[in-house]
Motif scaffolding. Structure first.
Motif, PDB file in Angstrom:
ATOM      1  N   ASP A  95       0.621  -1.216  -0.042  1.00 60.09           N
ATOM      2  CA  ASP A  95      -0.043   0.049   0.009  1.00 60.09           C
ATOM      3  C   ASP A  95       0.708   1.302  -0.060  1.00 60.09           C
ATOM      4  OD1 ASP A  95      -2.430  -1.070  -0.061  1.00 60.09           O
ATOM      5  OD2 ASP A  95      -2.887  -1.020   1.942  1.00 60.09           O
ATOM      6  N   HIS A  96       1.983   1.392   0.712  1.00 62.39           N
ATOM      7  CA  HIS A  96       2.494   2.464   1.006  1.00 62.39           C
ATOM      8  C   HIS A  96       3.474   2.545  -0.626  1.00 62.39           C
ATOM      9  CE1 HIS A  96       1.604   2.405   4.940  1.00 62.39           C
ATOM     10  NE2 HIS A  96       2.042   3.676   5.002  1.00 62.39           N
ATOM     11  N   ALA A  97       3.928   1.506  -1.056  1.00 58.06           N
ATOM     12  CA  ALA A  97       4.602   1.425  -2.733  1.00 58.06           C
ATOM     13  C   ALA A  97       3.601   2.359  -3.388  1.00 58.06           C
ATOM     14  CB  ALA A  97       4.841   0.047  -2.757  1.00 58.06           C
ATOM     15  N   VAL A  98       2.351   1.769  -3.454  1.00 59.62           N
ATOM     16  CA  VAL A  98       1.073   2.557  -4.000  1.00 59.62           C
ATOM     17  C   VAL A  98       1.274   4.032  -3.844  1.00 59.62           C
ATOM     18  CG1 VAL A  98      -1.089   2.692  -4.556  1.00 59.62           C
ATOM     19  CG2 VAL A  98      -0.122   0.373  -4.611  1.00 59.62           C
ATOM     20  N   SER A  99       1.217   4.367  -2.485  1.00 60.97           N
ATOM     21  CA  SER A  99       1.144   5.781  -2.147  1.00 60.97           C
ATOM     22  C   SER A  99       2.413   6.472  -2.700  1.00 60.97           C
ATOM     23  CB  SER A  99       1.204   5.899  -0.608  1.00 60.97           C
ATOM     24  OG  SER A  99      -0.019   5.541  -0.064  1.00 60.97           O
ATOM     25  N   LEU A 100       3.530   5.955  -2.723  1.00 61.29           N
ATOM     26  CA  LEU A 100       4.645   6.606  -3.414  1.00 61.29           C
ATOM     27  C   LEU A 100       4.458   6.630  -4.801  1.00 61.29           C
ATOM     28  CD1 LEU A 100       8.201   5.374  -2.251  1.00 61.29           C
ATOM     29  CD2 LEU A 100       7.835   6.535  -4.488  1.00 61.29           C
ATOM     30  N   ALA A 101       4.227   5.771  -5.683  1.00 58.78           N
ATOM     31  CA  ALA A 101       3.802   5.882  -6.895  1.00 58.78           C
ATOM     32  C   ALA A 101       2.673   6.974  -7.179  1.00 58.78           C
ATOM     33  CB  ALA A 101       3.034   4.367  -7.303  1.00 58.78           C
ATOM     34  N   HIS A 102       1.755   7.036  -6.559  1.00 59.30           N
ATOM     35  CA  HIS A 102       0.673   8.212  -6.546  1.00 59.30           C
ATOM     36  C   HIS A 102       1.584   9.540  -6.807  1.00 59.30           C
ATOM     37  CE1 HIS A 102      -2.998   6.533  -7.014  1.00 59.30           C
ATOM     38  NE2 HIS A 102      -2.944   5.546  -6.227  1.00 59.30           N
ATOM     39  N   ALA A 103       2.415   9.641  -5.640  1.00 61.81           N
ATOM     40  CA  ALA A 103       3.142  10.805  -5.531  1.00 61.81           C
ATOM     41  C   ALA A 103       4.153  11.023  -6.518  1.00 61.81           C
ATOM     42  CB  ALA A 103       4.168  10.674  -4.155  1.00 61.81           C
ATOM     43  N   THR A 104       4.774   9.989  -7.217  1.00 62.73           N
ATOM     44  CA  THR A 104       5.736  10.182  -8.255  1.00 62.73           C
ATOM     45  C   THR A 104       4.761  10.791  -9.390  1.00 62.73           C
ATOM     46  OG1 THR A 104       6.943   8.237  -7.505  1.00 62.73           O
ATOM     47  CG2 THR A 104       6.998   8.833 -10.034  1.00 62.73           C
ATOM     48  N   ILE A 105       3.516  10.418  -9.771  1.00 63.57           N
ATOM     49  CA  ILE A 105       2.868  11.021 -10.816  1.00 63.57           C
ATOM     50  C   ILE A 105       2.271  12.160 -10.561  1.00 63.57           C
ATOM     51  CG2 ILE A 105       0.612  10.516 -11.974  1.00 63.57           C
ATOM     52  CD1 ILE A 105       0.888   7.615 -11.152  1.00 63.57           C
ATOM     53  N   LYS A 106       1.904  12.401  -9.480  1.00 66.30           N
ATOM     54  CA  LYS A 106       1.542  14.204  -8.865  1.00 66.30           C
ATOM     55  C   LYS A 106       2.548  14.882  -9.037  1.00 66.30           C
ATOM     56  CE  LYS A 106      -2.552  12.771  -6.555  1.00 66.30           C
ATOM     57  NZ  LYS A 106      -3.332  12.572  -5.201  1.00 66.30           N
ATOM     58  N   MET A 107       3.918  14.622  -8.861  1.00 70.26           N
ATOM     59  CA  MET A 107       5.001  15.413  -8.968  1.00 70.26           C
ATOM     60  C   MET A 107       5.203  15.907 -10.206  1.00 70.26           C
ATOM     61  SD  MET A 107       7.673  14.315  -5.799  1.00 70.26           S
ATOM     62  CE  MET A 107       8.226  16.186  -5.756  1.00 70.26           C
ATOM     63  N   LYS A 108       5.078  15.483 -11.429  1.00 72.02           N
ATOM     64  CA  LYS A 108       5.047  15.764 -12.667  1.00 72.02           C
ATOM     65  C   LYS A 108       5.031  17.241 -12.764  1.00 72.02           C
ATOM     66  CE  LYS A 108       4.242  14.864 -17.437  1.00 72.02           C
ATOM     67  NZ  LYS A 108       3.296  14.076 -18.542  1.00 72.02           N
ATOM     68  N   GLY A 109       5.901  17.653 -13.199  1.00 75.30           N
ATOM     69  CA  GLY A 109       6.115  19.343 -13.789  1.00 75.30           C
ATOM     70  C   GLY A 109       6.522  20.232 -12.389  1.00 75.30           C
ATOM     71  N   THR A 110       6.373  19.415 -11.348  1.00 77.37           N
ATOM     72  CA  THR A 110       6.852  20.258 -10.052  1.00 77.37           C
ATOM     73  C   THR A 110       8.398  20.600 -10.102  1.00 77.37           C
ATOM     74  OG1 THR A 110       7.247  18.246  -8.661  1.00 77.37           O
ATOM     75  CG2 THR A 110       5.096  19.515  -8.695  1.00 77.37           C
ATOM     76  N   HIS A 111       8.897  21.570  -9.237  1.00 76.29           N
ATOM     77  CA  HIS A 111      10.328  21.939  -9.228  1.00 76.29           C
ATOM     78  C   HIS A 111      10.900  20.892  -8.348  1.00 76.29           C
ATOM     79  CE1 HIS A 111      13.600  24.803  -8.287  1.00 76.29           C
ATOM     80  NE2 HIS A 111      13.674  24.339  -7.077  1.00 76.29           N
ATOM     81  N   ARG A 112      12.077  20.198  -8.884  1.00 75.81           N
ATOM     82  CA  ARG A 112      12.790  19.241  -8.327  1.00 75.81           C
ATOM     83  C   ARG A 112      13.946  19.730  -7.581  1.00 75.81           C
ATOM     84  NH1 ARG A 112      10.696  14.256  -9.428  1.00 75.81           N
ATOM     85  NH2 ARG A 112       9.183  14.008 -10.733  1.00 75.81           N
TER      86      ARG A 112
END
Lengths: 222, 222
Positions: A95-112
């Protein structure tokens, strides 16, 4: 009766090992997706989680059927009960791996912020290795390794504190860092929680071998 | 044999209910401590968590002893297994109450944002009520309520999204809001997770009554 029970028990362990491999793959991939900013790989982790949930449901059904049918005692009972409990912990790692995957997707285009991503990558690889190791310790019932792996959770606690501080500093210094900094904090929290679940599985290895319920993670996070 | 088994089962349920009450108190207090900025109450939540962990360990031991001694089948077995599994979920709710208490303590002296605190208070009271209700549904084995309570988890998901967005906006507009905004995001994440564990307990109520393993929370958070 004993022979068929043993066969069912082997089946149960095979299924548990399969679930472990899926979860292992999920955590490895989700960390890789985060590090490489790979949206497609992150989506794959989310899609594959369904299979992991099904594994857990099947394991629950199998264990209950085995208990009802064979009424195992002592070490046999421990075997079966441990699968029932440890599979919950393994599923939560997923479940936490999935939460991390969601964060990866949502971070698209943000300042790294590379300095923070390096720390998270380190933490992710460390957590991923802990998951791989605890599954190995479980399958081999290696008590010594179980104790050692639980100790390693401290590193994740320290990394979380470090990353939280780094994020705060960056977010205070630069408005552009706020969105990504918030995500980084959450991601580090997910990885730290994975360490807690690994520690739980270590406790189940101890229970399997010694029949004792121990607490290997007395201090809570934060 | 039946009579002593029934007595042990009653004991098990009494202990489970006691653990439930402690957890209920922990979540109620941790939300109150956060809302009132009450460090002392937050510390009390952290201290009392030890007793909750002990309850879980005792319940594990009791269930294993009961299974080994009486080898229960069908609905008796379900009874015992459900305590074993649901107590893990209840204990994790308490862990999140503790995380929230730590955040309350660490937020001392940071810049407060009333608009966000109102939303978190709302979310906290809602989560606290869900915990109270699911424990009641479990003890009364109320299937209808279990389904209804699981549905309410959606509100927490929505609130989390809303609070995350509010925090980002405030943190981007005002550097002083960065530290507290980060904490608010984490706190909302803890409360949302509590909703997931409540849903798990709802699933165990269904299992108790119908003997079926169901998934009442198909969508993962984020």
């Amino acid at each position: 009766m004993r022979e068929t029970f043993d066969k069912e028990l082997v089946q149960l362990h095979v299924r548990f090992a399969e679930m472990g491999m899926l979860v292992n793959e999920a955590i490895f991939r989700t960390v890789k997706a985060f590090v490489d900013h790979d949206q497609e790989l992150a989506k794959m982790v989310i899609q594959n989680d369904q299979a992991i949930n099904q594994c857990e449901n099947q394991l629950e059904k199998m264990t209950l059927e085995i208990i009802a049918l064979y009424q195992p005692v002592t070490s046999d009972l421990r075997d079966v009960i441990t699968v029932l409990k440890a599979s919950s912990d393994i599923e939560r790692i997923a479940d936490h791996a999935v939460s991390l995957a969601h964060a990866t997707i949502k971070m698209k285009g943000t300042h790294r912020i590379p300095a923070i991503e390096i720390e998270i990558a380190k933490m992710g690889e460390y957590a991923s290795q802990m998951v791989a190791d605890v599954l190995d310790a479980y399958i081999k019932r290696n008590l010594k390794h179980a104790y050692q792996i639980a100790q390693r959770d401290l590193f994740l606690d320290q990394e979380l504190a470090k990353i939280k501080q780094l994020c705060l500093t960056k977010m205070q210094a630069d408005q552009k860092a706020v969105v990504s900094g918030s995500y980084y904090t959450l991601v580090a929290t997910y990885l730290e929680r994975i360490g807690d679940y690994v520690t739980n599985v270590c406790e189940w290895v101890v229970f399997l071998k010694k029949g004792e319920i121990v607490e290997l993670n007395p201090g809570n996070e934060d």
